[in-house]
Write an enzyme that holds these catalytic residues in place. Structure first.
Site, PDB file in Angstrom:
ATOM      1  N   THR A 124     -22.885  13.576  52.721  1.00 10.13           N
ATOM      2  CA  THR A 124     -22.089  14.616  53.364  1.00 10.13           C
ATOM      3  C   THR A 124     -20.920  14.020  54.141  1.00 10.13           C
ATOM      4  O   THR A 124     -21.016  12.886  54.625  1.00 10.13           O
ATOM      5  CB  THR A 124     -22.984  15.431  54.323  1.00 10.13           C
ATOM      6  OG1 THR A 124     -22.159  16.270  55.136  1.00 10.13           O
ATOM      7  CG2 THR A 124     -23.800  14.530  55.252  1.00 10.13           C
ATOM      8  N   ASP A 125     -19.869  14.818  54.299  1.00 11.84           N
ATOM      9  CA  ASP A 125     -18.735  14.364  55.130  1.00 11.84           C
ATOM     10  C   ASP A 125     -19.133  14.222  56.597  1.00 11.84           C
ATOM     11  O   ASP A 125     -18.421  13.598  57.377  1.00 11.84           O
ATOM     12  CB  ASP A 125     -17.549  15.328  54.985  1.00 11.84           C
ATOM     13  CG  ASP A 125     -17.834  16.747  55.452  1.00 11.84           C
ATOM     14  OD1 ASP A 125     -19.001  17.064  55.768  1.00 11.84           O
ATOM     15  OD2 ASP A 125     -16.886  17.560  55.514  1.00 11.84           O
ATOM     16  N   GLU A 126     -20.272  14.829  56.981  1.00  8.18           N
ATOM     17  CA  GLU A 126     -20.669  14.792  58.401  1.00  8.18           C
ATOM     18  C   GLU A 126     -21.009  13.386  58.882  1.00  8.18           C
ATOM     19  O   GLU A 126     -21.069  13.144  60.086  1.00  8.18           O
ATOM     20  CB  GLU A 126     -21.847  15.732  58.662  1.00  8.18           C
ATOM     21  CG  GLU A 126     -21.480  17.168  58.395  1.00  8.18           C
ATOM     22  CD  GLU A 126     -22.403  18.184  59.061  1.00  8.18           C
ATOM     23  OE1 GLU A 126     -23.205  17.807  59.921  1.00  8.18           O
ATOM     24  OE2 GLU A 126     -22.300  19.363  58.699  1.00  8.18           O
ATOM     25  N   TYR A 149     -29.235  15.452  61.985  1.00  6.60           N
ATOM     26  CA  TYR A 149     -29.017  15.633  60.542  1.00  6.60           C
ATOM     27  C   TYR A 149     -28.031  14.596  60.007  1.00  6.60           C
ATOM     28  O   TYR A 149     -28.342  13.823  59.093  1.00  6.60           O
ATOM     29  CB  TYR A 149     -28.507  17.054  60.241  1.00  6.60           C
ATOM     30  CG  TYR A 149     -27.868  17.170  58.867  1.00  6.60           C
ATOM     31  CD1 TYR A 149     -28.635  17.055  57.716  1.00  6.60           C
ATOM     32  CD2 TYR A 149     -26.482  17.355  58.720  1.00  6.60           C
ATOM     33  CE1 TYR A 149     -28.044  17.120  56.445  1.00  6.60           C
ATOM     34  CE2 TYR A 149     -25.895  17.427  57.472  1.00  6.60           C
ATOM     35  CZ  TYR A 149     -26.676  17.310  56.332  1.00  6.60           C
ATOM     36  OH  TYR A 149     -26.094  17.370  55.091  1.00  6.60           O
ATOM     37  N   LYS A 153     -28.498  11.287  57.441  1.00  5.16           N
ATOM     38  CA  LYS A 153     -27.791  11.136  56.161  1.00  5.16           C
ATOM     39  C   LYS A 153     -27.022   9.803  56.131  1.00  5.16           C
ATOM     40  O   LYS A 153     -26.970   9.124  55.101  1.00  5.16           O
ATOM     41  CB  LYS A 153     -26.816  12.302  55.933  1.00  5.16           C
ATOM     42  CG  LYS A 153     -27.456  13.661  55.749  1.00  5.16           C
ATOM     43  CD  LYS A 153     -28.286  13.793  54.486  1.00  5.16           C
ATOM     44  CE  LYS A 153     -27.452  13.811  53.227  1.00  5.16           C
ATOM     45  NZ  LYS A 153     -28.314  14.090  52.026  1.00  5.16           N
TER      46      LYS A 153
HETATM   47  P1  NAD Z   1     -30.967  23.034  50.903  1.00 10.61           P
HETATM   48  O1  NAD Z   1     -31.563  22.929  52.259  1.00 10.61           O
HETATM   49  O2  NAD Z   1     -30.509  24.355  50.407  1.00 10.61           O
HETATM   50  O3  NAD Z   1     -31.985  22.457  49.827  1.00 10.61           O
HETATM   51  C1  NAD Z   1     -32.741  21.317  50.035  1.00 10.61           C
HETATM   52  C2  NAD Z   1     -33.814  21.268  48.957  1.00 10.61           C
HETATM   53  O4  NAD Z   1     -34.573  20.055  49.138  1.00 10.61           O
HETATM   54  C3  NAD Z   1     -34.810  22.421  49.020  1.00 10.61           C
HETATM   55  O5  NAD Z   1     -35.070  22.913  47.729  1.00 10.61           O
HETATM   56  C4  NAD Z   1     -36.071  21.778  49.601  1.00 10.61           C
HETATM   57  O6  NAD Z   1     -37.272  22.407  49.188  1.00 10.61           O
HETATM   58  C5  NAD Z   1     -35.944  20.370  49.058  1.00 10.61           C
HETATM   59  N1  NAD Z   1     -36.672  19.405  49.887  1.00 10.61           N
HETATM   60  C6  NAD Z   1     -36.621  19.260  51.236  1.00 10.61           C
HETATM   61  N2  NAD Z   1     -37.456  18.289  51.635  1.00 10.61           N
HETATM   62  C7  NAD Z   1     -38.041  17.800  50.504  1.00 10.61           C
HETATM   63  C8  NAD Z   1     -38.990  16.784  50.269  1.00 10.61           C
HETATM   64  N3  NAD Z   1     -39.511  16.074  51.282  1.00 10.61           N
HETATM   65  N4  NAD Z   1     -39.366  16.528  48.998  1.00 10.61           N
HETATM   66  C9  NAD Z   1     -38.842  17.250  47.963  1.00 10.61           C
HETATM   67  N5  NAD Z   1     -37.955  18.233  48.142  1.00 10.61           N
HETATM   68  C10 NAD Z   1     -37.557  18.504  49.395  1.00 10.61           C
HETATM   69  O7  NAD Z   1     -29.766  21.982  50.896  1.00 10.61           O
HETATM   70  P2  NAD Z   1     -28.349  22.051  50.168  1.00 10.61           P
HETATM   71  O8  NAD Z   1     -27.394  22.767  51.042  1.00 10.61           O
HETATM   72  O9  NAD Z   1     -28.535  22.464  48.765  1.00 10.61           O
HETATM   73  O10 NAD Z   1     -27.947  20.504  50.234  1.00 10.61           O
HETATM   74  C11 NAD Z   1     -28.387  19.616  49.207  1.00 10.61           C
HETATM   75  C12 NAD Z   1     -27.895  18.225  49.536  1.00 10.61           C
HETATM   76  O11 NAD Z   1     -26.462  18.242  49.649  1.00 10.61           O
HETATM   77  C13 NAD Z   1     -28.406  17.697  50.876  1.00 10.61           C
HETATM   78  O12 NAD Z   1     -28.705  16.343  50.720  1.00 10.61           O
HETATM   79  C14 NAD Z   1     -27.236  17.866  51.833  1.00 10.61           C
HETATM   80  O13 NAD Z   1     -27.251  16.864  52.815  1.00 10.61           O
HETATM   81  C15 NAD Z   1     -26.048  17.702  50.896  1.00 10.61           C
HETATM   82  N6  NAD Z   1     -24.824  18.431  51.262  1.00 10.61           N
HETATM   83  C16 NAD Z   1     -24.846  19.758  51.529  1.00 10.61           C
HETATM   84  C17 NAD Z   1     -23.656  20.420  51.804  1.00 10.61           C
HETATM   85  C18 NAD Z   1     -23.624  21.902  52.079  1.00 10.61           C
HETATM   86  O14 NAD Z   1     -22.579  22.420  52.458  1.00 10.61           O
HETATM   87  N7  NAD Z   1     -24.708  22.636  51.888  1.00 10.61           N
HETATM   88  C19 NAD Z   1     -22.448  19.713  51.816  1.00 10.61           C
HETATM   89  C20 NAD Z   1     -22.466  18.340  51.554  1.00 10.61           C
HETATM   90  C21 NAD Z   1     -23.660  17.713  51.262  1.00 10.61           C
HETATM   91  O1  DAU Z   2     -19.908  19.421  55.953  1.00  6.66           O
HETATM   92  C1  DAU Z   2     -21.008  19.420  55.111  1.00  6.66           C
HETATM   93  C2  DAU Z   2     -22.180  20.035  55.819  1.00  6.66           C
HETATM   94  O2  DAU Z   2     -21.918  21.428  55.905  1.00  6.66           O
HETATM   95  C3  DAU Z   2     -23.504  19.773  55.114  1.00  6.66           C
HETATM   96  O3  DAU Z   2     -23.768  18.406  55.153  1.00  6.66           O
HETATM   97  C4  DAU Z   2     -24.634  20.551  55.787  1.00  6.66           C
HETATM   98  O4  DAU Z   2     -25.836  20.393  55.041  1.00  6.66           O
HETATM   99  C5  DAU Z   2     -24.264  22.016  55.815  1.00  6.66           C
HETATM  100  O5  DAU Z   2     -25.263  22.736  56.506  1.00  6.66           O
HETATM  101  C6  DAU Z   2     -22.919  22.206  56.506  1.00  6.66           C
HETATM  102  O6  DAU Z   2     -22.997  21.901  57.925  1.00  6.66           O
HETATM  103  P1  DAU Z   2     -22.288  22.804  59.043  1.00  6.66           P
HETATM  104  O7  DAU Z   2     -22.982  22.589  60.316  1.00  6.66           O
HETATM  105  O8  DAU Z   2     -20.818  22.636  59.007  1.00  6.66           O
HETATM  106  O9  DAU Z   2     -22.604  24.271  58.409  1.00  6.66           O
HETATM  107  P2  DAU Z   2     -23.109  25.637  59.073  1.00  6.66           P
HETATM  108  O10 DAU Z   2     -23.023  26.677  58.003  1.00  6.66           O
HETATM  109  O11 DAU Z   2     -24.383  25.483  59.808  1.00  6.66           O
HETATM  110  O12 DAU Z   2     -21.975  25.939  60.155  1.00  6.66           O
HETATM  111  C7  DAU Z   2     -20.605  26.045  59.785  1.00  6.66           C
HETATM  112  C8  DAU Z   2     -19.807  26.300  61.058  1.00  6.66           C
HETATM  113  O13 DAU Z   2     -20.129  27.609  61.551  1.00  6.66           O
HETATM  114  C9  DAU Z   2     -20.132  25.352  62.187  1.00  6.66           C
HETATM  115  O14 DAU Z   2     -18.945  25.064  62.913  1.00  6.66           O
HETATM  116  C10 DAU Z   2     -21.096  26.130  63.073  1.00  6.66           C
HETATM  117  C11 DAU Z   2     -20.647  27.567  62.893  1.00  6.66           C
HETATM  118  N1  DAU Z   2     -21.709  28.598  62.991  1.00  6.66           N
HETATM  119  C12 DAU Z   2     -22.808  28.455  62.198  1.00  6.66           C
HETATM  120  C13 DAU Z   2     -23.834  29.369  62.249  1.00  6.66           C
HETATM  121  C14 DAU Z   2     -25.062  29.212  61.392  1.00  6.66           C
HETATM  122  C15 DAU Z   2     -21.562  29.689  63.820  1.00  6.66           C
HETATM  123  O15 DAU Z   2     -20.524  29.829  64.528  1.00  6.66           O
HETATM  124  N2  DAU Z   2     -22.568  30.597  63.868  1.00  6.66           N
HETATM  125  C16 DAU Z   2     -23.712  30.488  63.134  1.00  6.66           C
HETATM  126  O16 DAU Z   2     -24.608  31.356  63.262  1.00  6.66           O
END
Ligand code: NAD
Ligand code: DAU
Length: 335
Positions: A124-126, A149, A153
């Site tokens: 992730t970019d985080e 988190y 990562k």
């Molecule tokens: P998500 O939370 O929707 O899905 C995670 C999945 O992993 C779920 O299906 C869960 O059951 C499975 N999981 C969790 N723990 C596990 C374990 N111990 N063993 C096997 N399976 C397990 O997450 P997402 O948003 O789809 O993100 C997927 C990946 O992409 C993550 O690694 C996250 O860090 C990365 N990522 C997410 C975003 C985003 O915006 N959502 C952006 C950049 C990177």
């Molecule tokens: O940048 C990539 C990341 O983006 C991934 O690595 C993470 O898995 C994914 O969850 C996401 O992280 P963020 O923290 O940026 O996403 P989130 O949707 O939780 O929040 C987006 C922005 O919105 C953040 O600035 C917090 C704000 N927010 C979020 C929630 C859930 C609110 O203001 N209110 C809310 O209820």
């Protein structure tokens, strides 16, 4: 055709990736997922009988569960399995280290043992921390994670690179910005706001609502991951972004407009601890080296996303009737 082990394939991005692969490639897929609160096997209902798809329930932190993969024949691994929500990592950090760090290392050990030809770590970019009003994250930006988190990562990324250097495991790491699209669990900003607006509930905006995220439509991320898996240079990291920076409040207001709901639903609430102010991605490297670009503009992506949630109210209703209620109370009551 080769078989890909997709871990965490029942989550948001993983399930979109599997759908994309089955529709657009000939790969065989093994989905290994422990089905945590975020994993939803219904995301893959339409492909569960697909001849090139197989689901194995298992936890990447459990050696016993990983034994289920001993006799499986796969040559590629894409690791999506993770605890992915920043707010939950503030409430209960331990599981983040277990899954994101120890779980990843277990998979790396398995990959070395199997002699796989590419291990793609979905990061992730985080890991880069937070930006001020200017500048972009490049692959060379130093790590500066702020939440349990993002630090878990970052730790995983370091271990992935160590396995590349020490054991010559062929790896790539992708670091993408905020994804949105179908099947995203409604704890994340966009589906949470859609769900609340549909039920005429308050929309909780953290702090001043001016934190900036760079939004990418999930299918564009999936296309990038596939490209990296197939063509990424061994040992390289690739940043992916959507070229679409928005303040949170802009997103919330746009959703209210699309859904024809009043702005009075917006409620500013106490900020997230250590809330990163801005993320923005420089994706020149993947663009130059592999020819990748985010293809979906924000307006089109948002309209597809909102339509998907409107057409899949059952999917949403099933989720919010379970553990979600307790989580929501804990996170938002009296905030
Ligand atoms: P998500 O939370 O929707 O899905 C995670 C999945 O992993 C779920 O299906 C869960 O059951 C499975 N999981 C969790 N723990 C596990 C374990 N111990 N063993 C096997 N399976 C397990 O997450 P997402 O948003 O789809 O993100 C997927 C990946 O992409 C993550 O690694 C996250 O860090 C990365 N990522 C997410 C975003 C985003 O915006 N959502 C952006 C950049 C990177
Ligand atoms: O940048 C990539 C990341 O983006 C991934 O690595 C993470 O898995 C994914 O969850 C996401 O992280 P963020 O923290 O940026 O996403 P989130 O949707 O939780 O929040 C987006 C922005 O919105 C953040 O600035 C917090 C704000 N927010 C979020 C929630 C859930 C609110 O203001 N209110 C809310 O209820």
């Amino acid at each position: 055709m080769q078989t890909i082990l997709v871990t965490g394939g029942a989550g948001f991005i993983g399930s979109n990736f599997i759908h994309y692969l089955l529709e657009n490639t000939e790969y065989n897929i093994i989905n290994f997922d422990s089905l945590t609160y975020a994993g939803n096997i219904r995301n893959l209902d339409s492909v569960k009988e697909h001849p090139r798809y197989k689901f194995i329930k298992g936890d990447i932190t459990s050696q016993k569960d990983l034994l289920k993969l001993s006799d499986e024949d796969f040559s590629l691994v894409v690791n999506f399995a993770a605890e992915s929500h920043v707010d939950r990592s503030i409430l209960a950090p331990n599981q983040f280290v277990m899954t994101n760090v120890v779980g990843t290392q277990n998979l790396l050990n398995l990959a070395v043992k199997k002699g796989i030809s590419k291990f793609v770590q979905i990061s992730t970019d985080e890991v880069y921390g937070s930006l001020g009003p200017d500048g972009y994250f490049t692959e060379k930006t130093p790590f500066d994670p702020t939440s349990p988190y993002s630090s878990s990562k970052a730790a995983a990324d370091l271990i992935v690179m160590a396995y590349n250097k020490t054991f010559e495991l062929p790896v790539n790491i992708t670091r993408c910005s905020n994804n949105y699209g179908p099947y995203q669990f409604p704890e994340k900003l966009i589906p949470l706001m859609i769900n609340n607006a549909l039920s005429n509930k308050e929309l909780p905006v953290y702090g001043d609502g001016k934190n900036v995220r760079d939004w990418i439509y999930v299918e564009d991320h999936c296309k990038g991951i596939l490209l990296v898996m197939e063509k990424g240079e061994n040992g390289q990291v690739y940043n992916l972004g959507g070229n679409s920076e928005k303040q949170n409040i802009e997103i919330v207001e746009l959703l209210l407009e699309i859904l024809n709901k009043p702005h009075s639903l917006i409620k500013y609430v106490t900020d997230r601890k250590a809330h990163d102010r801005r993320y923005a991605i420089d994706f020149t490297k993947i663009n130059k080296d592999l020819g990748w670009n985010p293809e979906t503009d924000f307006k089109t992506g948002m309209s597809k996303t909102v339509n998907w949630y409107l057409e899949n109210r059952n999917w949403l209703d099933n989720i919010i009737s379970g553990e979600y209620q307790q989580y929501y109370e804990l996170m938002y009551k009296n905030r």
